[in-house]
Structures are given as C-alpha cells and as structure tokens.
Design a protein around this motif. Structure first.
Motif, PDB file in Angstrom:
ATOM      1  N   VAL A  16     -36.019  36.742  67.292  1.00  0.00           N
ATOM      2  CA  VAL A  16     -35.636  36.800  68.692  1.00  0.00           C
ATOM      3  C   VAL A  16     -35.966  35.456  69.348  1.00  0.00           C
ATOM      4  O   VAL A  16     -37.051  34.912  69.158  1.00  0.00           O
ATOM      5  CB  VAL A  16     -36.361  37.957  69.422  1.00  0.00           C
ATOM      6  N   THR A  62     -22.082  38.541  75.165  1.00  0.00           N
ATOM      7  CA  THR A  62     -23.116  39.271  74.427  1.00  0.00           C
ATOM      8  C   THR A  62     -22.421  40.013  73.294  1.00  0.00           C
ATOM      9  O   THR A  62     -21.504  40.791  73.530  1.00  0.00           O
ATOM     10  CB  THR A  62     -23.854  40.263  75.342  1.00  0.00           C
ATOM     11  N   VAL A  90     -28.414  43.437  65.490  1.00  0.00           N
ATOM     12  CA  VAL A  90     -28.818  42.145  66.050  1.00  0.00           C
ATOM     13  C   VAL A  90     -27.898  41.856  67.230  1.00  0.00           C
ATOM     14  O   VAL A  90     -26.676  41.919  67.094  1.00  0.00           O
ATOM     15  CB  VAL A  90     -28.726  41.014  65.006  1.00  0.00           C
ATOM     16  N   THR A  91     -28.491  41.569  68.381  1.00  0.00           N
ATOM     17  CA  THR A  91     -27.721  41.250  69.575  1.00  0.00           C
ATOM     18  C   THR A  91     -27.857  39.757  69.856  1.00  0.00           C
ATOM     19  O   THR A  91     -28.973  39.244  69.950  1.00  0.00           O
ATOM     20  CB  THR A  91     -28.205  42.063  70.775  1.00  0.00           C
ATOM     21  N   TYR A  92     -26.714  39.094  69.965  1.00  0.00           N
ATOM     22  CA  TYR A  92     -26.654  37.662  70.260  1.00  0.00           C
ATOM     23  C   TYR A  92     -26.116  37.485  71.675  1.00  0.00           C
ATOM     24  O   TYR A  92     -25.302  38.275  72.139  1.00  0.00           O
ATOM     25  CB  TYR A  92     -25.694  36.947  69.300  1.00  0.00           C
ATOM     26  N   THR A  93     -26.546  36.412  72.331  1.00  0.00           N
ATOM     27  CA  THR A  93     -26.040  36.137  73.667  1.00  0.00           C
ATOM     28  C   THR A  93     -25.834  34.641  73.859  1.00  0.00           C
ATOM     29  O   THR A  93     -26.533  33.832  73.258  1.00  0.00           O
ATOM     30  CB  THR A  93     -26.988  36.686  74.759  1.00  0.00           C
ATOM     31  N   MET A 114     -30.978  37.752  70.946  1.00  0.00           N
ATOM     32  CA  MET A 114     -31.572  38.409  72.109  1.00  0.00           C
ATOM     33  C   MET A 114     -32.420  39.622  71.715  1.00  0.00           C
ATOM     34  O   MET A 114     -33.436  39.902  72.350  1.00  0.00           O
ATOM     35  CB  MET A 114     -30.453  38.860  73.042  1.00  0.00           C
ATOM     36  N   ASP A 115     -32.004  40.328  70.656  1.00  0.00           N
ATOM     37  CA  ASP A 115     -32.709  41.553  70.285  1.00  0.00           C
ATOM     38  C   ASP A 115     -32.438  41.875  68.829  1.00  0.00           C
ATOM     39  O   ASP A 115     -31.347  41.603  68.317  1.00  0.00           O
ATOM     40  CB  ASP A 115     -32.258  42.717  71.175  1.00  0.00           C
ATOM     41  N   ILE A 116     -33.430  42.457  68.172  1.00  0.00           N
ATOM     42  CA  ILE A 116     -33.291  42.955  66.797  1.00  0.00           C
ATOM     43  C   ILE A 116     -33.919  44.342  66.779  1.00  0.00           C
ATOM     44  O   ILE A 116     -35.062  44.518  67.212  1.00  0.00           O
ATOM     45  CB  ILE A 116     -34.027  42.049  65.781  1.00  0.00           C
ATOM     46  N   GLU A 117     -33.149  45.324  66.292  1.00  0.00           N
ATOM     47  CA  GLU A 117     -33.687  46.690  66.231  1.00  0.00           C
ATOM     48  C   GLU A 117     -33.126  47.421  65.021  1.00  0.00           C
ATOM     49  O   GLU A 117     -32.090  47.027  64.467  1.00  0.00           O
ATOM     50  CB  GLU A 117     -33.383  47.454  67.516  1.00  0.00           C
ATOM     51  N   THR A 168     -22.990  42.402  69.833  1.00  0.00           N
ATOM     52  CA  THR A 168     -23.872  43.255  69.050  1.00  0.00           C
ATOM     53  C   THR A 168     -23.291  43.367  67.646  1.00  0.00           C
ATOM     54  O   THR A 168     -22.095  43.639  67.488  1.00  0.00           O
ATOM     55  CB  THR A 168     -23.999  44.648  69.685  1.00  0.00           C
TER      56      THR A 168
END
Length: 162
Positions: free
Chosen positions: A138, A115, A51-54, A156-159, A117
């Motif tokens: 997201v 940012t 999970v990416t946070y910003t 920002m993103d989940i992968e 991760t």
C-alpha cells in the motif's frame, strides 16, 4: 606494504587475508538471501487478493479505456497483476489551503481521478503481497497497463478476496 615473506604490513599473510574476505562475502550473501521478503514469501501459500489502484493524475479518456475483465500488467516487468473487477472515474481534484487555514477542493483541469479494483493470486506477507516475485505494498507506485490504458498508479488498498 607487502614484505619479502608475502605479509601485509609485516603481520598478515595475503593469502589468509583473501580467504577471510571471501568467507565474509559468502556470509553476507547468504544472510541477505535468507532474510529478504521474497524468501519469506516463498514459504507462504498464495491466495486471491483484491488490489485497489488509484491515480489522481490520469489523462482524460484513460478511465473510459479500461474494461472490466481486462488483463492487468506492470509496465517494466510485464508481471500479470490479475484482471480488472471494477473501474471508477471522476474529475481529478486537489485540496488547497486558504490564508485563513481552511481548505477548499479545487478541480484539476485536463485530468481524471481513476480508481481500479483488480483481483489476482498473490502471496500475502507482512510486507505486502508478492505477485510474480515482485512486492507490492500500500502506497507503492507503478506504471500499470489496464487493458488498453496505461496509468501511473498508487496501490490504495490490498485485501483478501474471500
């Protein structure tokens, strides 16, 4: 309204009305429990996700206070959101439109763009990921503790971590 025979408007028995209302309330309760995203997620298997946070509005020094390996917690629920895997810090900025329609990058003084991760075990669904029973998607925002730093962030993103 209620006549001497206990009928509402002379047609409906009060006890029958109460029974119907209780049945309707029970049906609504069961339907909402069965069809919530959390119930769907309970049927899925969990896996590790990135999970990416910003945050484009973090206070100076916030990014420097985050260490790789630090635990990550959500502020209000205290749900553990995994551990920090990577941190990037740069001067915060925005874009402004000029009268001629072009845009320019403008530095935001006194703010950092951070940012972060993270990696966490979560249940992945079509709605996002469930971590500790809470849904994260997201674009969602949360106040998050990254070790010693606390920042209002957006997902920002989940992968998948694989």
């Amino acid at each position: 309204m209620i006549d001497k025979n206990g009928k509402l408007f002379g047609k409906i028995n009060i006890i029958d009305l109460l029974i119907v209302l209780v049945v309707i309330a029970a049906v609504i309760l069961v339907a909402t429990k069965m069809f919530t995203p959390a119930e769907k997620a309970a049927k899925l298997e969990s896996s590790n996700v990135i999970v990416t946070y910003t945050s484009s509005n973090a206070y100076p020094g916030s990014g420097a206070a985050i260490e790789v390996g630090a635990p990550v917690y959500e502020e209000t629920t205290n749900i553990q959101l995994g551990t920090v895997k990577d941190v990037k810090v740069e001067q915060a900025y925005t874009y402004q439109a000029l009268p001629d329609g072009t845009t320019v990058k403008v530095i935001t003084p006194g703010r950092e763009w951070v940012t972060v991760t993270t990696e966490v075990e979560a249940t992945v669904s079509d709605d996002g990921v469930f971590i500790g029973g809470s849904l994260f998607s997201v674009g969602g925002t949360a106040t998050v503790h990254f070790g010693q730093a606390v920042i209002l962030v957006s997902v920002m993103d989940i992968e998948s971590a694989s």
